[in-house]
Design an enzyme around this catalytic site. Structure first.
Site, PDB file in Angstrom:
ATOM      1  N   CYS A 116      -5.241  -3.001   3.506  1.00 35.91           N
ATOM      2  CA  CYS A 116      -4.889  -2.583   5.010  1.00 35.91           C
ATOM      3  C   CYS A 116      -5.846  -2.702   6.146  1.00 35.91           C
ATOM      4  CB  CYS A 116      -3.936  -1.203   4.842  1.00 35.91           C
ATOM      5  SG  CYS A 116      -2.958  -1.165   6.357  1.00 35.91           S
ATOM      6  N   LYS A 155      -9.852   2.678  -1.636  1.00 39.67           N
ATOM      7  CA  LYS A 155      -9.847   2.036  -0.101  1.00 39.67           C
ATOM      8  C   LYS A 155     -11.233   2.471   0.602  1.00 39.67           C
ATOM      9  CE  LYS A 155      -7.077   1.417   4.040  1.00 39.67           C
ATOM     10  NZ  LYS A 155      -5.874   1.875   4.537  1.00 39.67           N
ATOM     11  N   GLU A 159       0.791  -1.305   0.063  1.00 36.85           N
ATOM     12  CA  GLU A 159      -0.003  -0.047  -0.162  1.00 36.85           C
ATOM     13  C   GLU A 159       0.966   1.217   0.149  1.00 36.85           C
ATOM     14  OE1 GLU A 159      -3.579   1.948   3.081  1.00 36.85           O
ATOM     15  OE2 GLU A 159      -1.854   0.714   3.931  1.00 36.85           O
TER      16      GLU A 159
END
Length: 265
Positions: free
Chosen positions: A146, A111, A40
């Site tokens: 994440c 995200k 990421e």
């Protein structure tokens, strides 16, 4: 299939352009891989908040350009981790890039869950809205990033969208490393899917990274795990084990809550 997770070391001292070139060389070195994964926000650093605004880039920016060429040279699917995406009509986003073996940018994922509570992503980035899966010749990928690992409802939605392999790039800190490995295994067991979790190494924004990228099978077994430093973790496994695990232990058919409504025809 063969998957290579590039646990790239990210530091504030290395210019983004140099890290892009280095990452592209590491991708090109993975000849014979079916899937290559980067972490990421590796071009700027997941905790380098001060660099995000100036370093944000469009989907056809410098990172996409070098990653497209690297995917094509390698002949592999490339999950190029994520970038700080500059949307000309909105905020910046933490956006993952997925390239085909021909070098085409075929999917992006913004995200959904932003980390930071009252700082960082939570206040500087927009939230993604879409569940993203990608059909490949070795199975359907489900994309997450994440902090998303802490939200099982996202992974259940990816399962319902057909995901068999869950790809999770991250910039996960060392101080919560036990959560990283625990949650990766939990998501694999819950969805009876492979989890390919690729973290950063090094220190950026003053935050030491956990490393310990790992690949987990549908039973929760860790097939391979990296250490703390920069490392390429290469694993061979059979994606057909997903269907076999779901047939041998059909727990998913006993779901009672959150089951998608049948499609009306």
């Amino acid at each position: 299939m063969r998957a290579s997770l590039i646990q790239l070391s990210v530091s504030d001292a290395e210019p983004a352009a140099e890290r892009r070139a280095r990452a592209a060389a590491l991708v090109r070195a993975q000849q014979g891989a079916d899937l290559v994964v980067l972490p990421e926000l590796w071009p700027l650093g997941g905790f380098a908040y001060d660099a995000w605004s100036d370093g944000a880039e469009p989907l056809d920016g410098p990172t996409a350009e070098v990653m497209s060429a690297a995917a094509k040279a390698t002949g592999a699917w490339l999950h190029a981790g994520s970038i700080v995406e500059r949307d000309p009509d909105g905020p910046v986003y933490n956006t993952s890039l997925l390239f085909s073996p021909g070098g085409d940018l075929v999917h992006t994922y913004r995200k959904i869950h932003r980390f930071g509570f009252d700082s960082g992503e939570a206040v500087t980035m927009g939230a993604g809205q879409e569940i993203v899966t990608a059909a490949t010749d070795f199975g359907t990928l489900g994309l997450a990033t994440c902090y998303d690992l802490r939200f099982p409802e996202l992974f259940r939605a990816l399962l319902d969208a057909g995901a068999q392999l869950l790809v999770v790039p991250a910039a996960w800190p060392e101080r919560r490393r036990e959560h990283w490995t625990l949650l990766a295994r939990a998501r694999a067991v819950e969805e009876q899917a492979f989890v390919l979790a690729c973290n950063t190494a090094g220190t950026h924004g003053g935050v030491e990274q956990a490393g310990h990228s790992l690949v987990v099978d549908p039973w929760g077994k860790v097939l391979a795990e990296a250490g703390m430093g920069e490392e390429v973790l290469t694993v061979e496994f059979d994606p057909a084990e997903v269907a076999q695990a779901r047939a041998d232990f059909p727990v998913l058919r006993d779901r009672l809550l959150g089951i998608p409504a049948p499609v009306q025809r």
